[in-house]
Design a protein around this motif. Structure first.
Motif, PDB file in Angstrom:
ATOM      1  N   ASN A 112       0.806  -1.217   0.000  1.00 60.57           N
ATOM      2  CA  ASN A 112       0.000   0.000   0.000  1.00 60.57           C
ATOM      3  C   ASN A 112       0.840   1.270   0.000  1.00 60.57           C
ATOM      4  O   ASN A 112       0.555   2.204  -0.741  1.00 60.57           O
ATOM      5  N   THR A 375      -6.655  -5.234   1.066  1.00 62.72           N
ATOM      6  CA  THR A 375      -5.437  -4.912   0.323  1.00 62.72           C
ATOM      7  C   THR A 375      -5.270  -5.823  -0.885  1.00 62.72           C
ATOM      8  O   THR A 375      -4.922  -5.371  -1.982  1.00 62.72           O
ATOM      9  N   HIS A 396      -4.682   3.143  -2.231  1.00 61.46           N
ATOM     10  CA  HIS A 396      -3.624   2.405  -1.519  1.00 61.46           C
ATOM     11  C   HIS A 396      -3.077   3.209  -0.343  1.00 61.46           C
ATOM     12  O   HIS A 396      -2.819   2.654   0.736  1.00 61.46           O
TER      13      HIS A 396
END
Length: 410
Positions: A112, A375, A396
């Motif tokens: 991320n 994620t 992200h």
């Protein structure tokens, strides 16, 4: 005819810092340090991390992509494993979950944080960040499999109470992680190396909608580059001044590789820096744990600090690559680090558990499992098209912010 003088990649600070950090290790080993000395050792530790990654980049530039990203990822993971084992050896029962916390932090920061920043820089530069969906998708699937096998399954197994593996299960997880990491390296460096090379978008111009896929674009771009090179060679004698134009200063992807001598020196200094990182981390680890405890923060914050420390230089390397319109290199660094973090840390911790006392908690809690699942889903949606905009970058980065906030305030 004059020849250009090549500047050595070995700058003064990268030569001095590893040696200074090693000296700090010698004088601090096994001693109770006052706060001022701890600050100096911590400064040496940070400098040694930066120097280690710099020398890994020098070696990486010598061997080329995707080997370069591999060298950098492995170097960073060695630092991470060393810090985890060092802290677990002296931390007692309260560090039982340190390996889990650090590995999960590394996964969230890479998938991320590094990915989000790289896409943000790439999209700001070219409006659309272009990368190779085949290679990035393969890397992402490897990250997801390793994360679920090593960090999710322990929460649901019943052989031992608590979120931990039995000895047989831990052995299987270690062998599976190491095997899958080896297969990924073979695919990345040998069998499908072209899937992990940067996509040439032509002077930073992104591919328009409806254009070829990233792999097709890369092949067409390679043919176009070869044709353009031939044309440039034929027209060079009649150009002004009789010299071909030099590449842009920021395009380090075409810089001349370091000499064998420089690469070997960097390899030696890389080893020195890694030894210094391990020893200096052992010296400052009591202060880190005491600071987290005195601030009333969860023990998981220690793992976050370790991951942020070892991944900060790699984050800078990924951002620099994105600025040069080499987003695929940035993704190689991000996903390669996540794969190495799990694929190498879990076997190392499994081996260290032979002499480490106390339980080894690997299973994630409900909040972290939700963040991991989100994620993986978001990353898949980002990777599949082979291109991303500011929106994907923002998603992200928000996920990373949510993870960091919940780590401090669960």
């Amino acid at each position: 005819m004059s020849t250009a003088t090549r500047k050595s990649p070995l700058t003064d600070w990268t030569l001095v810092v590893p040696v200074v950090a090693l000296v700090a290790l010698v004088f601090s080993w096994g001693r109770d340090l006052p706060s001022g000395v701890v600050a100096l050792v911590a400064l040496c530790l940070g400098g040694a991390v930066l120097a280690a990654v710099h020398h890994a980049e020098v070696v990486a530039h010598r061997v080329g992509e995707p080997f370069g990203s591999l060298v950098l990822a492995v170097a960073v993971t060695v630092i991470e494993v060393a810090l985890i084992v060092t802290l677990m050896a002296d931390g007692g029962p309260k560090t039982a979950s340190l390996a889990r916390d650090t590995v999960f932090a590394a996964v969230m920061i890479t998938c991320n944080g590094i990915v989000g920043l790289s896409l943000l820089v790439g999209a700001l530069r070219t409006r659309v960040a272009v990368f190779n969906a085949e290679g990035s998708g393969a890397a992402l699937s490897t990250v997801a499999t390793l994360a679920v096998l090593s960090l999710v399954l322990p929460t649901f197994t019943t052989s031992k109470p608590g979120p931990e593996f039995s000895t047989a299960q831990l052995t299987f997880a270690a062998v599976a992680s190491l095997s899958l990491y080896g297969v990924f390296i073979a695919v990345q460096t040998v069998r499908h190396r072209d899937y992990f090379l940067p996509v040439d978008t032509g002077a930073g111009r992104s591919r328009p909608a409806g254009a070829a896929s990233p792999s097709e674009a890369a092949s067409a771009s390679a043919l176009a580059s070869a044709s353009a090179s031939a044309s440039a060679s034929a027209s060079a004698p009649v150009s002004a001044g009789g010299a071909a134009p030099s590449p842009a200063p920021e395009d380090e992807g075409h810089a001349e590789p370091p000499s064998v001598r420089d690469a070997l020196i960097s390899l030696g200094l890389l080893l020195v820096a890694l030894v210094a990182v391990v020893g200096d981390a052992k010296a400052v680890s009591p202060t880190i744990e005491a600071g987290v405890e005195s601030a009333g923060l969860p023990n998981a914050v220690v793992g976050v600090i370790i991951a942020l420390l070892v991944l900060a230089p790699e984050t800078l390397a990924a951002v620099r690559a994105a600025r040069r319109d080499r987003v695929q290199t940035s993704l190689n660094l991000a996903y390669g680090s996540a794969i190495a973090s799990i694929g190498l840390t879990i076997p190392a911790i499994a081996l260290a558990s032979i002499w480490l006392s106390g339980p080894l908690l690997l299973g994630l809690g409900p909040i972290h499992m939700v963040l991991l699942a989100l994620t993986i889903v978001v990353s898949a949606l980002t990777i599949v098209p082979g291109r991303a905009t500011l929106l994907q970058a923002g998603v992200h980065l928000v996920l990373l912010a949510a993870y960091l906030f919940l780590a401090v305030s669960p």
